[in-house]
Structures are given as structure tokens and as C-alpha cells.
Design a protein around this motif. Sequence first.
Motif, short mmCIF file in Angstrom:
data_model
loop_
_atom_site.label_atom_id
_atom_site.label_comp_id
_atom_site.label_asym_id
_atom_site.label_seq_id
_atom_site.Cartn_x
_atom_site.Cartn_y
_atom_site.Cartn_z
N UNK A 102 -3.07 6.36 -14.23
CA UNK A 102 -3.22 7.42 -13.23
C UNK A 102 -4.19 8.49 -13.72
N UNK A 103 -5.47 8.15 -13.91
CA UNK A 103 -6.41 9.15 -14.43
C UNK A 103 -6.67 10.31 -13.49
N UNK A 156 -9.24 -2.50 1.32
CA UNK A 156 -8.37 -1.80 0.40
C UNK A 156 -8.74 -0.32 0.36
N UNK A 157 -7.72 0.54 0.33
CA UNK A 157 -7.94 1.98 0.39
C UNK A 157 -7.47 2.72 -0.86
N UNK A 158 -6.58 2.13 -1.63
CA UNK A 158 -6.07 2.81 -2.81
C UNK A 158 -6.12 1.86 -4.01
N UNK A 159 -6.40 2.46 -5.18
CA UNK A 159 -6.48 1.73 -6.43
C UNK A 159 -5.66 2.49 -7.47
N UNK A 160 -5.49 1.90 -8.64
CA UNK A 160 -4.76 2.57 -9.70
C UNK A 160 -5.44 3.89 -10.07
N UNK A 209 0.40 11.23 -9.54
CA UNK A 209 1.86 11.17 -9.53
C UNK A 209 2.47 12.12 -10.55
N UNK A 210 3.63 12.65 -10.25
CA UNK A 210 4.28 13.63 -11.11
C UNK A 210 4.61 13.05 -12.48
N UNK A 252 5.11 5.99 -9.44
CA UNK A 252 3.67 5.92 -9.13
C UNK A 252 3.43 5.82 -7.63
N UNK A 253 4.33 6.44 -6.87
CA UNK A 253 4.14 6.71 -5.45
C UNK A 253 4.69 8.11 -5.20
N UNK A 254 4.50 8.62 -3.98
CA UNK A 254 5.07 9.93 -3.65
C UNK A 254 6.59 9.89 -3.52
#
Length: 384
Positions: free
Chosen positions: A307-308, A185-189, A312-313, A16-18
Motif C-alpha cells: 500500500x505505497x 481494471x480500475x484499482x491496483x495494489x 488503508x488504515x 486493505x479495503x475501507x
Amino acid sequence: MPTNPPYGLLLIAGNLTHQENYARALAADPRCHLIGLTDEADIPPRRAELNRMLADELGIPLLPDLAAALARDDVQIVSICAEPERRGRIAAQCARAGKHLYIDKPLGTTIEDARHVVAAVSEAGVTNHLFSLVHTPTAYHAQQIVESGRLGDLSAIHYELMFAKGIAGTADLTRPRQEQAAAERFTFVDSKRELFCVGWYPLIFFPWLTGRRVTSVYATTSNYFFAEHQINNVEDFSCLLLEMEGGLTATVTCGRTGWSSHPSHGFHKIHLVGETDSVDLDAYEPRLEIHNDGPAWRQPAIGHPEDPMGFWSSTQTAGGVQAKTDWLPIQPAVADDAVSFLDCLEQGRPSDVPVALGAHALEVILAGYQSAAEGQPVTIPHES
């Protein structure tokens, strides 16, 4: 002096990251081999579980002590994909340990974080590189056109980048959002600040192509597509008007528009305007268009719970996201980002997307939020 391969690669952060992509891209090059995966000690339990998942998938050990992992003599490179809020301090720690850095974008969330990393890599003298889209056929084509002199003096650039991911159409358009000049905060689920995430690519491309810094930004942000972004009070669309050194003007439209908005991955276009000519470049031209009697592509009825947006792959696969096959780009082969980084390391030359360039891009992004909140242009100081 050039550093000789093979290089031992340490990963920071897992699924769940690059890192899902970066680790495999780097390890696919024979100059690189995986050593292990590590992270900070105080990460949440879910992050620890996701780290273990990727380590197991790759068949490498999970190393519990970050400092001890960085002290290993068999580690030369660190791929850093920790969340942006802690990315800067980890990158600085890795640089101080004498490791070469391959860093996810953006560099961090504050100017102070970015400056700290720039200082650390400068003192350590390590090769440092941030992921971007400059090592793509479209970017190289733009570079060749500008360097050929065909356009005369470059006067303006427009970059349009819209990611076609997520189930759109859920935003409440009767609820206009007011941007805030600062955020913790800049990123969420389920969402990201899209100027922060997507805007990074053109803001790296402009100085990479021209060698000129941004001197002012006039921005607007909005919400058109996703309820997830509205709930988390983050934008899904942005426009920027930039003034650059030498009188160059640049504009950006960027954001996330949903899976069903484009036959492939999304709009990716660059428009170059010069004194004698102009040119439009499209990442999906030339392309092969496929028409047949097979079933039409359909987006998932419900997004993956973790991850809606389809960031992520791994979760795209688990969430039932099918590959789009209506458009297939036909582009000449060029070195990808991971290969370009390893070339720099092996040849002993600096990256063309170092952390200093990333610090400037982050400064422009944060000034963009200030501009959108205040409704006024914001000047970028000369010194980052």
C-alpha cells in the motif's frame, strides 16, 4: 415501515479495503452489532487471508459460504467492500437476499453493473446507501447557504479535492499519457484511477446539493505525481467541466498529490457562485494551527509494499505513516455517514445517497474517461 434495532451486520471483504473503517464505524453505534465476515468462494488466497485478519481483529467468525451467510435471519445489514470489479454483482445478490446495503464507493465499474444493482434494490425494497462526503460539516454548510437564498439562483459550483497521500515526485513528466475510453481494471495494489475514486465525491455532491443531473462532461486526465500510476496506466489527476440541468455549470479538479503536498489530508474546497453572491468553503477553515519546536512531520522514506499510497488504515500504521498535527480542523459536530445510514434504516426513510444516485455518478465518471480519450464533450443520456 421503520425497522427496529439492533441490526445484525455482515461484512463482505476485510483488510486493505475501507471495511477497516466502515465495520468499526457501524459497530460503534449501539444500534448495530457484528455477526461475521464473508466473501465469494473463488477469491484469491491473499484476499482470503486479509478477510481472516479483519475477522480476527474484530473477534467475529469468518463465514465461508456467502449464500448461507446471506440466508441468516440475524443479518439485516451488509457492508460491502469487495473490489469494484465484483462489487456490483455482490450488492445485487445481497439485495435479492432482502438485506439492507451499506456499499463502498464507487458502485461498480460498468453501467450494466450499476443498473443491475438499482433494479435489485428496487425489486427488494431494501434501504441502500453509498459512502460519500455529503455528511460532513463542509457539505452541510454549503447546503445551508444554498437553501438560505443568500446566493440567489445558483449558477456555478467548483469542487477541489486532492488527497495528500503517497510519495510523490516519482512520475516521469516527459511521458505524457493518452487516456483510454474504456478499461477493464480500475484499482491496483499500488494505485487507483483517481477520477474513479476521488472524482466520486464531487459527482455525488453536485446532485445531492442541487437535485439536478449532469447532462454533459468535458474531461482531461493526466499524470503529474506518481510512477505507480504511470506503470499501471492510470491517471493521478483530473479536471472536469460539467453542464447540469437548468443551465448550472460545475467544475472539478481532483486527484492524489502526495503526503508532503498539504499540512493535513489534502485540499478540500467548494466554491459556490450565485446571481447575487458567491462563497468559498474550505474543509480546514476554521482551524487550529500548531507551531512548536517539535520535529517536523516527515513522510515515510519507502511506502508500504502492499500500500505505497497509504489507502488503508492498517498499512499506514504498519508503514510508519505518522499523523499530521500542524492543522486541526475546528468544525461543528454533525452525523457521520454510518450514523446517517442507520438513521434512515431506523426511521424507514430512503438514503440521500442511494444506488440510483451512485449509478448516475458512475455514468458521469465513465463518460469523463471517454471525453478525456476523445478530447470532446460527452453527453449523458437522460435515463441511467
